[in-house]
Scaffold this motif. Sequence first.
Motif, PDB file in Angstrom:
ATOM      1  N   HIS A   1     -10.093   5.764   7.626  1.00 51.78           N
ATOM      2  CA  HIS A   1      -9.792   5.140   6.340  1.00 51.78           C
ATOM      3  C   HIS A   1     -10.934   5.428   5.369  1.00 51.78           C
ATOM      4  O   HIS A   1     -12.074   5.029   5.637  1.00 51.78           O
ATOM      5  CB  HIS A   1      -9.657   3.614   6.482  1.00 51.78           C
TER       6      HIS A   1
ATOM      7  N   HIS B   1      -8.466  -2.651   0.376  1.00 51.30           N
ATOM      8  CA  HIS B   1      -7.751  -3.474   1.365  1.00 51.30           C
ATOM      9  C   HIS B   1      -8.378  -4.857   1.477  1.00 51.30           C
ATOM     10  O   HIS B   1      -7.696  -5.884   1.446  1.00 51.30           O
ATOM     11  CB  HIS B   1      -7.732  -2.784   2.731  1.00 51.30           C
TER      12      HIS B   1
ATOM     13  N   ASN C   1      -7.959  -6.930  -1.586  1.00 54.30           N
ATOM     14  CA  ASN C   1      -6.569  -7.402  -1.627  1.00 54.30           C
ATOM     15  C   ASN C   1      -6.393  -8.622  -0.716  1.00 54.30           C
ATOM     16  O   ASN C   1      -5.750  -9.602  -1.104  1.00 54.30           O
ATOM     17  CB  ASN C   1      -5.633  -6.267  -1.191  1.00 54.30           C
ATOM     18  N   ALA C   2      -6.998  -8.557   0.494  1.00 53.28           N
ATOM     19  CA  ALA C   2      -6.870  -9.684   1.428  1.00 53.28           C
ATOM     20  C   ALA C   2      -7.460 -10.949   0.796  1.00 53.28           C
ATOM     21  O   ALA C   2      -6.867 -12.029   0.868  1.00 53.28           O
ATOM     22  CB  ALA C   2      -7.562  -9.351   2.753  1.00 53.28           C
TER      23      ALA C   2
ATOM     24  N   VAL D   1      -5.173 -12.208  -1.974  1.00 50.39           N
ATOM     25  CA  VAL D   1      -3.942 -12.825  -1.452  1.00 50.39           C
ATOM     26  C   VAL D   1      -4.218 -14.252  -0.971  1.00 50.39           C
ATOM     27  O   VAL D   1      -3.433 -15.171  -1.236  1.00 50.39           O
ATOM     28  CB  VAL D   1      -3.341 -11.944  -0.321  1.00 50.39           C
TER      29      VAL D   1
ATOM     30  N   PHE E   1       2.758   7.222   4.860  1.00 49.44           N
ATOM     31  CA  PHE E   1       3.882   6.282   4.964  1.00 49.44           C
ATOM     32  C   PHE E   1       5.258   6.934   5.046  1.00 49.44           C
ATOM     33  O   PHE E   1       6.234   6.261   5.357  1.00 49.44           O
ATOM     34  CB  PHE E   1       3.862   5.309   3.777  1.00 49.44           C
TER      35      PHE E   1
ATOM     36  N   HIS F   1       0.146   2.436  19.768  1.00 49.79           N
ATOM     37  CA  HIS F   1      -0.603   2.757  18.543  1.00 49.79           C
ATOM     38  C   HIS F   1      -1.844   3.514  19.006  1.00 49.79           C
ATOM     39  O   HIS F   1      -2.977   3.146  18.701  1.00 49.79           O
ATOM     40  CB  HIS F   1      -0.942   1.473  17.793  1.00 49.79           C
TER      41      HIS F   1
ATOM     42  N   TYR G   1       0.225   5.922  11.314  1.00 48.85           N
ATOM     43  CA  TYR G   1       0.974   4.679  11.445  1.00 48.85           C
ATOM     44  C   TYR G   1       2.298   4.955  12.138  1.00 48.85           C
ATOM     45  O   TYR G   1       2.946   5.971  11.878  1.00 48.85           O
ATOM     46  CB  TYR G   1       1.234   4.072  10.065  1.00 48.85           C
TER      47      TYR G   1
ATOM     48  N   TYR H   1       4.297  -1.819   5.828  1.00 49.77           N
ATOM     49  CA  TYR H   1       3.312  -1.637   4.753  1.00 49.77           C
ATOM     50  C   TYR H   1       4.005  -1.298   3.425  1.00 49.77           C
ATOM     51  O   TYR H   1       3.619  -1.818   2.378  1.00 49.77           O
ATOM     52  CB  TYR H   1       2.301  -0.549   5.120  1.00 49.77           C
TER      53      TYR H   1
ATOM     54  N   VAL I   1       5.625  -4.473   2.123  1.00 49.36           N
ATOM     55  CA  VAL I   1       4.701  -5.478   1.566  1.00 49.36           C
ATOM     56  C   VAL I   1       4.110  -4.984   0.241  1.00 49.36           C
ATOM     57  O   VAL I   1       3.850  -5.787  -0.667  1.00 49.36           O
ATOM     58  CB  VAL I   1       3.599  -5.877   2.580  1.00 49.36           C
ATOM     59  N   ILE I   2       3.936  -3.667   0.095  1.00 45.59           N
ATOM     60  CA  ILE I   2       3.447  -3.138  -1.195  1.00 45.59           C
ATOM     61  C   ILE I   2       4.493  -3.418  -2.279  1.00 45.59           C
ATOM     62  O   ILE I   2       4.170  -3.911  -3.367  1.00 45.59           O
ATOM     63  CB  ILE I   2       3.137  -1.625  -1.072  1.00 45.59           C
TER      64      ILE I   2
ATOM     65  N   LEU J   1       4.501  -7.061  -3.139  1.00 45.08           N
ATOM     66  CA  LEU J   1       3.407  -7.442  -4.044  1.00 45.08           C
ATOM     67  C   LEU J   1       3.754  -7.085  -5.492  1.00 45.08           C
ATOM     68  O   LEU J   1       3.414  -7.822  -6.420  1.00 45.08           O
ATOM     69  CB  LEU J   1       2.107  -6.758  -3.609  1.00 45.08           C
TER      70      LEU J   1
ATOM     71  N   PHE K   1       4.584 -11.442   6.455  1.00 47.14           N
ATOM     72  CA  PHE K   1       3.939 -10.164   6.766  1.00 47.14           C
ATOM     73  C   PHE K   1       2.516 -10.410   7.266  1.00 47.14           C
ATOM     74  O   PHE K   1       2.102  -9.848   8.285  1.00 47.14           O
ATOM     75  CB  PHE K   1       3.893  -9.246   5.531  1.00 47.14           C
TER      76      PHE K   1
ATOM     77  N   VAL L   1      -2.987  -6.874  14.549  1.00 46.81           N
ATOM     78  CA  VAL L   1      -4.408  -6.481  14.535  1.00 46.81           C
ATOM     79  C   VAL L   1      -5.120  -7.096  15.743  1.00 46.81           C
ATOM     80  O   VAL L   1      -5.938  -6.442  16.397  1.00 46.81           O
ATOM     81  CB  VAL L   1      -5.084  -6.924  13.215  1.00 46.81           C
TER      82      VAL L   1
ATOM     83  N   MET M   1     -10.787  -0.309  10.121  1.00 47.41           N
ATOM     84  CA  MET M   1     -10.602  -0.782   8.748  1.00 47.41           C
ATOM     85  C   MET M   1     -11.918  -1.314   8.180  1.00 47.41           C
ATOM     86  O   MET M   1     -12.079  -1.447   6.980  1.00 47.41           O
ATOM     87  CB  MET M   1      -9.520  -1.866   8.722  1.00 47.41           C
TER      88      MET M   1
HETATM   89  C1  HEM Z   1      -7.974 -10.958   7.202  1.00 52.26           C
HETATM   90  C2  HEM Z   1      -6.793 -10.407   7.000  1.00 52.26           C
HETATM   91  C3  HEM Z   1      -6.457  -8.975   7.300  1.00 52.26           C
HETATM   92  C4  HEM Z   1      -6.879  -8.167   8.309  1.00 52.26           C
HETATM   93  C5  HEM Z   1      -7.840  -8.533   9.446  1.00 52.26           C
HETATM   94  C6  HEM Z   1      -6.250  -6.871   8.137  1.00 52.26           C
HETATM   95  C7  HEM Z   1      -6.442  -5.773   8.927  1.00 52.26           C
HETATM   96  C8  HEM Z   1      -5.866  -4.534   8.742  1.00 52.26           C
HETATM   97  C9  HEM Z   1      -6.072  -3.387   9.571  1.00 52.26           C
HETATM   98  C10 HEM Z   1      -6.945  -3.383  10.820  1.00 52.26           C
HETATM   99  C11 HEM Z   1      -5.337  -2.365   9.076  1.00 52.26           C
HETATM  100  C12 HEM Z   1      -5.224  -0.951   9.657  1.00 52.26           C
HETATM  101  C13 HEM Z   1      -4.086  -0.961  10.632  1.00 52.26           C
HETATM  102  C14 HEM Z   1      -4.088   0.280  11.479  1.00 52.26           C
HETATM  103  O1  HEM Z   1      -4.879   1.200  11.268  1.00 52.26           O
HETATM  104  O2  HEM Z   1      -3.266   0.329  12.398  1.00 52.26           O
HETATM  105  C15 HEM Z   1      -4.674  -2.830   7.898  1.00 52.26           C
HETATM  106  C16 HEM Z   1      -3.878  -2.073   7.064  1.00 52.26           C
HETATM  107  C17 HEM Z   1      -3.157  -2.579   6.011  1.00 52.26           C
HETATM  108  N1  HEM Z   1      -3.136  -3.894   5.609  1.00 52.26           N
HETATM  109 FE1  HEM Z   1      -4.295  -5.402   6.316  1.00 52.26          FE
HETATM  110  N2  HEM Z   1      -5.458  -6.934   7.047  1.00 52.26           N
HETATM  111  C18 HEM Z   1      -5.543  -8.192   6.506  1.00 52.26           C
HETATM  112  C19 HEM Z   1      -4.891  -8.677   5.408  1.00 52.26           C
HETATM  113  C20 HEM Z   1      -3.936  -7.973   4.713  1.00 52.26           C
HETATM  114  C21 HEM Z   1      -3.161  -8.521   3.650  1.00 52.26           C
HETATM  115  C22 HEM Z   1      -3.244  -9.962   3.144  1.00 52.26           C
HETATM  116  C23 HEM Z   1      -2.353  -7.524   3.223  1.00 52.26           C
HETATM  117  C24 HEM Z   1      -1.315  -7.519   2.139  1.00 52.26           C
HETATM  118  C25 HEM Z   1      -0.792  -8.538   1.661  1.00 52.26           C
HETATM  119  C26 HEM Z   1      -2.621  -6.352   4.007  1.00 52.26           C
HETATM  120  C27 HEM Z   1      -1.989  -5.153   3.854  1.00 52.26           C
HETATM  121  C28 HEM Z   1      -2.267  -4.006   4.553  1.00 52.26           C
HETATM  122  C29 HEM Z   1      -1.713  -2.715   4.254  1.00 52.26           C
HETATM  123  C30 HEM Z   1      -0.694  -2.397   3.143  1.00 52.26           C
HETATM  124  C31 HEM Z   1      -2.285  -1.813   5.145  1.00 52.26           C
HETATM  125  C32 HEM Z   1      -2.076  -0.308   5.172  1.00 52.26           C
HETATM  126  C33 HEM Z   1      -3.170   0.230   4.227  1.00 52.26           C
HETATM  127  C34 HEM Z   1      -3.108   1.743   4.028  1.00 52.26           C
HETATM  128  O3  HEM Z   1      -3.313   2.491   4.991  1.00 52.26           O
HETATM  129  O4  HEM Z   1      -2.919   2.182   2.871  1.00 52.26           O
HETATM  130  N3  HEM Z   1      -3.585  -6.664   4.914  1.00 52.26           N
HETATM  131  N4  HEM Z   1      -5.006  -4.158   7.728  1.00 52.26           N
END
Ligand code: HEM
Length: 215
Positions: free
Chosen positions: A26, A34, A37-38, A41, A107, A129, A135, A143, A146-147, A150, A193, A201, A211
């Motif tokens: 990443h 990312h 955004n978290a 949110v 995606f 995975h 992915y 993903y 959820v995009i 949003l 989501f 995760v 990440m």
């Molecule tokens: C503390 C909270 C969060 C954690 C620990 C977390 C963790 C992660 C991790 C580890 C990945 C990579 C997954 C992979 O490689 O298989 C990921 C991707 C992603 N997460 Fe989160 N996430 C969190 C909150 C959120 C929230 C609140 C959203 C949206 C509302 C979100 C949306 C996404 C999206 C869209 C991706 C794909 C990003 C990309 O590759 O462009 N995440 N997240």
Amino acid sequence: MNPLRSIDTLVESTPTNRPVTSLSIHPAWLRITHWLNAVSVVIMVGSGWRVYNAAPVFDLRFPGELTLGGWLGGALQWHFAGMWLLAFNGLVYLGLNLASGRFVRKFLPIKPSVVWNDIADALRGRLSHADPRHYNGLQRLAYVVVILDLVVLVLSGLVLWKSVQFPLLRELVGGYEGARRVHFFAMAALVAFALGHLVMVALVPRTLVAMIRGR
Ligand code: HEM
């Protein structure tokens, strides 16, 4: 892939067939957007629940301890502050993703048959995975949905914030009351989501390392 190497040193084939070591999963901009955004949110949902409690749409209230802002005025200030972070950070994420071609690479395509098999595998606890650079079908779908969700949240929020200034948007979501419902259900989908995302995760913690560290 050389099975003796760790996930950090996955080997890729090049057009010259010379193996190269791929460390990056990443890019920094993705990780920064990312995590911002978290944070946004959490702010938006926590303060939004407090705003909702002040004038509920349904026969349902959110527990006060889970809300942000203390009272309606405080919650609105959090909501308006978080809104700028969510919207601008989202624009940077989407802009860089689309301009770099990463969105298409990561995606697309989303094949219903692949998603279906992934759902069946997930229900049997066998969803793979193995390579965190790619992915699986279920992740792609989740993903992208959820995009889009949003985007719906921001647009319906615009109607609630500046109803008179966005008449077309207002009509598209069924007027002010329609916008409240659309905003509510989009929030519910986002929370669903986020819960599923956190479970996934937790099941594959090395994706969290990627990440955070990028590799
Ligand atoms: C503390 C909270 C969060 C954690 C620990 C977390 C963790 C992660 C991790 C580890 C990945 C990579 C997954 C992979 O490689 O298989 C990921 C991707 C992603 N997460 Fe989160 N996430 C969190 C909150 C959120 C929230 C609140 C959203 C949206 C509302 C979100 C949306 C996404 C999206 C869209 C991706 C794909 C990003 C990309 O590759 O462009 N995440 N997240």
